[in-house]
Design an enzyme around this catalytic site. Structure first.
Site, short mmCIF file in Angstrom:
data_model
loop_
_atom_site.label_atom_id
_atom_site.label_comp_id
_atom_site.label_asym_id
_atom_site.label_seq_id
_atom_site.Cartn_x
_atom_site.Cartn_y
_atom_site.Cartn_z
N CYS A 138 0.80 -1.21 0.00
CA CYS A 138 0.00 0.00 0.00
C CYS A 138 0.84 1.27 0.00
O CYS A 138 0.49 2.26 -0.64
CB CYS A 138 -0.98 0.00 1.16
SG CYS A 138 -0.21 -0.27 2.74
N ASP B 124 -8.19 5.48 -2.41
CA ASP B 124 -7.30 4.41 -2.00
C ASP B 124 -6.77 3.70 -3.24
O ASP B 124 -7.45 2.85 -3.80
CB ASP B 124 -8.04 3.43 -1.10
CG ASP B 124 -7.07 2.43 -0.47
OD1 ASP B 124 -5.90 2.40 -0.88
OD2 ASP B 124 -7.50 1.68 0.43
N HIS C 230 -2.30 0.38 7.11
CA HIS C 230 -2.58 0.73 5.72
C HIS C 230 -2.14 2.16 5.47
O HIS C 230 -1.98 2.95 6.39
CB HIS C 230 -4.09 0.57 5.48
CG HIS C 230 -4.47 0.56 4.05
ND1 HIS C 230 -3.86 -0.25 3.12
CD2 HIS C 230 -5.41 1.26 3.36
CE1 HIS C 230 -4.40 -0.04 1.94
NE2 HIS C 230 -5.36 0.88 2.06
#
Lengths: 310, 665
Positions: free
Chosen positions: B421, B481, B465
């Site tokens: 991520c 995202d 994250h």
């Protein structure tokens, strides 16, 4: 006025006290032991008055008295007696040994061999002896005072623990205090005093007194207390093994006799405590961590540790 | 005269100057100390563990073989060497680790010079300190349970030290200890519930007390988040008041990173304000309570976007919650968030920060954005283009990305194309900024696993994250995202579903499979831990106030709590004393009269011994206070006859009661 049984007992204690000076407590314990139909072991050094005590008790209570000096070559037959062949009558005739007496002083019991010791101890337990297949009853009352010299000595056979248990009480006389000793030194020969002792109790009266011991009342709180003592002796690490049920019975019996001797119809905790050292002292052995404690210390701890029920 | 009473007697020795510790007391003490140190055996240096075990063993050997204690100079040498060892290990004698090590070493040395009662008492208290020092490392249920057991053993040792001549054997001391602990439990509960809590720790703990805690870091570089994924430790647990929002809305907001130096993203100093930052909610609120594990950070995590402030906390302009002190205890707070929102215009500073880029870095990425802008300069179109790039080009989501070198964004976008991520968030924000759209990186946690049995959400470190926010005209800061574009499962179902190389995940973060039952068991265990956290560890000042007002005490301040605590403690004491008194006070009138009589004498300093019979007692009193003799003897004789005699005539009982009532000492 007719003297009651209690008066007579008091008188006996007092009379014996005129020969053994300053030892009233020991005398009372000895008399209680006799009243409780137990036997007495006196552990003390020579010359402390053990023989005199036995003799005086026999005189005051009107008992036949025999003294057996235990030695390493003493045989059971020397105590119990033996059948001897009589030529005139062409038969064996039983010659009773010194054990056929009402009060026996077994002097220095630990000098005899275990075989001879057990002959005496069995007679004490059973109240009868069996010789050559014939059982003979011992006289009533039958009271043994055994003495033992506690100092370490070569050639002695100390009584094993199981046989110590045959004695209801074990006491020490100890040295007299200064005042009593002075009187002793000033007074006349003990043998003369002994010879003059009056008989205070007939054998029947003694038997009656023994019968009355069983009737002394022991109330539930007192039994609680006795049980408390037994329980503590079993739980505590002070002792190696606790008191047996037989020890409990002995304690109660001795306490009853002590109470009777003190003119009470019921047992008080004080009575139990009074006889406690004499009754349990030789039945308890110090635990691992308390080996250096004396028996008196241990009993003192036991006494202090158990609280009285309110 | 004193005669040896039997031939097994040893000759009596002179009484030693100190009362020596018995073997049984020392055995218990050694066991208790060893048990107290055992949980730290792994934390301590090897030489220290070995030294401690050796000294305890030595002391045991001395007891059982009846040897002499070591000479003083040797002891001094060992103590000095041990102190020097601690000093070399930790470079200090202060702080948590060095302090515990020193305490352990010196306790062991003390063992070798302890012979008497006093030493035993000192050792017991050192032992309690050792027990407590374990709590500096962990406060979880197994350890606390274990420490309670150690306390029981320690207390038994203490009982044996203090009453070593009572001749307690076998289980008797344990029974006594158990009774003491049972009695202490109500007192403990009263103190726990009512003792006024103060925010933060009661006393300052050494700085190193909080080291070694895993958690988000305050900057982001390639690999910083994926490192965290390997821990299945719980970061926080959440209980929702109503429905649980779906996974793709559960973005737990942490630090917001603005500054990019070409490799790492960092957080500028953003002073928090004491009121929530205003925004326009669109839709319903979500209410929930978070129980945060210690992190040694001030950060409090909340769903996007938080609309309330927990006590003693503030909010930065980028909506991050900060507490005034680092969270080093389990901390519980209640929150409200709005998943749908619209934020206000950014300030000039936000705009300039949101466009900051290291000059001339990553030319290929810049060229790509310039190409996109030529097609459609709208910010929304740029966002779409970037997400399309991730979705349609062969980008992979992996825990094990290759090393990035040189211009990391270029290297990632055009060469490796494998990342976690942080790679996607970093590349995305770079692209947006290069295209003139203000953007920023947000660190936090995403998703979390429902513990169905416990009805709460568990968020683990492995849920860490990173995502992006862009500023769009008319909508404010919008969450984007980019990881969701590459691996939609990550956002919708969690990390496990999204990764192909899930073997790298820690056990508890893996779902299904052969050992699913074991995982379920672990979830059950987590429920217990959660209750422990919520009700014991997180029982801070706010929780306490809330709990007490829930009990109907109204708003409680610390004076009120102190008074309530004292009353409760006093009440318990009175109850216990009353119970003791009642059970001691006999129902029997004879016994009661005697008790009254004895109590009256006891007040005059003439207490009856526990084993003293009535006549002995009377004799002693009469000897000490001749003027009382007649009355005392009368009562004692009457009592003895009634108590131990065969009958207790009512008129005599009455007489005894009268006598004792009238008795004045």
């Amino acid at each position: 006025m007719v003297a009651t049984l209690e008066d007579r007992l008091d008188q006996a204690v007092q009379q014996v006290g005129t020969t053994i000076l300053g030892k009233e407590r020991a005398i009372r314990l000895a008399v209680s032991c006799l009243l409780a139909r137990g036997h007495l072991l006196i552990e003390d050094l020579p010359g402390m008055g053990k023989t005199t005590l036995a003799h005086a008790l026999a005189c005051c209570l009107g008992l036949q008295y025999q003294r057996i000096q235990f030695t390493s070559d003493l045989l059971p037959a020397d105590i119990l007696g033996a059948a001897v062949y009589e030529r005139q009558r062409e038969t064996f005739v039983f010659h009773p040994g010194p054990i056929f007496a009402q009060l026996i002083l077994a002097d220095e019991i630990n000098r005899a061999t275990p075989k001879t010791q057990s002959a005496l101890l069995e007679a004490m337990e059973e109240g009868q002896v069996t010789i050559e297949g014939e059982t003979r009853k011992l006289p009533e009352p039958f009271f043994v005072i055994a003495t033992q010299n506690p100092a370490y000595q070569i050639g002695t056979f100390p009584l094993p623990e199981s046989q110590l248990d045959r004695f209801l009480m074990r006491i020490e006389l100890g040295y007299p205090d200064a005042q009593a000793e002075r009187l002793l030194l000033e007074g006349e020969d003990r043998r003369d005093v002994l010879a003059r002792l009056p008989v205070c109790l007939t054998p029947e009266q003694l038997r009656e007194a023994q019968a009355r011991v069983a009737g002394v009342h022991a109330a539930p709180p007192l039994l609680d207390y006795v049980q408390g003592l037994l329980a503590f002796s079993r739980q505590s690490s002070l002792f190696r093994g606790g008191l047996s049920p037989r020890a409990g019975l002995a304690l109660l019996r001795a306490a009853r006799a002590w109470a009777l001797l003190h003119r009470r119809g019921h047992v008080l905790p004080e009575d139990v405590q009074a006889v406690l050292p004499a009754v349990v002292g030789h039945r308890l052995y110090p635990g691992e961590e308390h080996l250096e404690q004396t028996s008196a210390d241990l009993v003192g701890r036991l006494r202090a540790a158990v609280t009285l029920p309110a | 005269m004193r005669l040896p009473w039997s031939r097994r007697d040893r000759p009596r020795r002179a009484p030693p100057p100190v009362e020596p510790l018995t073997a049984s007391a020392l055995t218990w003490l050694l066991a208790a100390l060893a048990l107290a140190v055992a949980p730290q055996a792994t934390e301590l240096s090897v030489w220290l563990s070995v030294l401690f075990a050796a000294l305890v063993g030595w002391r045991g050997f001395i007891v059982f073989r009846n040897r002499a204690l070591p000479p003083r100079w040797l002891l001094l040498l060992v103590a000095t060497l041990a102190g020097a060892g601690v000093m070399i290990d930790h470079r200090t004698l202060f702080g948590r680790d060095a302090g515990v090590a020193l305490l352990t070493a010196m306790t062991a040395c003390k063992l070798l010079e302890s012979r008497g009662l006093r030493d035993g008492v000192v050792l017991v208290f050192l032992g309690y300190l050792l027990v407590m020092s374990n709590l500096l490392y962990s406060q979880d249920i197994p350890l606390v349970t274990y420490l309670l057991a150690v306390i029981l053993v320690m207390l038994t040792a203490q009982v044996l030290i203090h009453r070593q001549h009572a001749g307690l054997t076998a289980l008797a001391p344990l029974r006594l200890t158990g009774r003491m602990v049972l009695l202490a439990i109500p007192v403990m509960l009263i103190l726990f519930v009512l003792f006024p809590r103060i925010p933060g720790p009661l006393w300052g703990l050494p700085k190193d007390a909080y080291k070694g805690r895993t958690g988000l870091s305050e900057q982001m570089a390639p690999g910083s988040v994926s490192e965290l994924i390997r821990s299945d430790a719980v970061a926080f647990r959440v209980r929702f008041a109503d429905a649980v929002p779906p996974s793709n809305q559960r973005y737990w907001r942490g630090p917001v990173l603005w500054h990019f130096d070409g490799r790492r993203w960092t957080r500028p100093e953003e002073p928090p304000v004491k009121t929530p930052i205003p925004f326009t909610p669109e839709g319903a609120a979500v209410d929930y309570a978070v129980v945060l594990e210690p992190s040694n950070r001030n950060w409090l995590f909340a769903l996007d976007l938080p609309a309330r402030l927990p006590p003693r906390a503030g909010m930065t302009p980028s909506f991050q919650l900060l507490r005034d002190q680092p969270v080093n205890e389990v901390y519980r707070y209640e929150m409200r968030s709005y998943p749908a929102y619209r934020t206000a215009e950014p300030t000039a500073m936000e705009r300039s920060r949101g466009l900051q880029l290291p000059p001339r870095a990553n030319p290929r990425a810049r060229a790509l954005v310039a190409e996109w802008r030529q097609r459609d300069p709208q910010p929304e179109a740029l966002v779409r283009s970037a997400l399309t790039l991730f979705r349609e080009q062969p980008f992979y989501y992996t825990l094990n990305p290759p090393e990035l070198g040189g211009e990391i964004v270029d290297d990632f976008l055009f060469r490796t194309r494998r990342g976690f991520c942080e790679h996607y968030a970093s590349a995305f924000v770079f692209l947006m900024r290069a295209g003139g759209v203000p953007a920023r990186v947000v660190l936090g946690y995403q998703g979390g696993e429902m513990n169905a049995l416990g009805g709460y959400l568990m968020v683990r470190q492995s849920d860490a994250h990173a995502w992006a926010e862009v500023w769009l005209e008319g909508r404010g800061w919008v969450r984007v995202d980019p990881t969701g574009a590459v691996a939609p499962n990550r956002v919708q179902q969690g990390l496990y579903a999204a990764l192909s190389d899930s073997r790298l995940l820690p056990f508890l973060a893996r779902h299904g499979g052969d050992s699913e039952w074991l995982r379920q068991l672990a979830l059950g265990w987590d429920i217990l831990n959660n209750s422990w956290n919520e009700w014991v560890l997180a029982y801070g000042p706010e929780r306490q106030k809330e709990f007490l007002s829930g009990l109907g005490f109204g708003p409680a301040d610390w004076t009120g709590m102190t008074v309530a605590m004292l009353i409760a403690l006093g009440g318990f004491g009175v109850l216990y004393a009353g119970w003791r008194w009642r059970s001691r006070l006999a129902r029997d009138p004879v016994a009661r009269a005697w008790q009254r009589f004895c109590a009256r004498l006891a007040r005059r300093g003439l207490a009856r011994g526990a084993a003293e019979g009535p006549l002995d007692f009377a004799g002693r009193v009469a000897a000490g206070r001749p003027e009382l003799a007649a009355g005392v003897w009368e009562i004692a004789r009457l009592y003895a006859a009634l108590r131990y005699g065969p009958v207790a005539p009512p008129e005599q009982v009455r007489q005894l009661r009268q006598l004792t009532r009238r008795f004045r000492a």
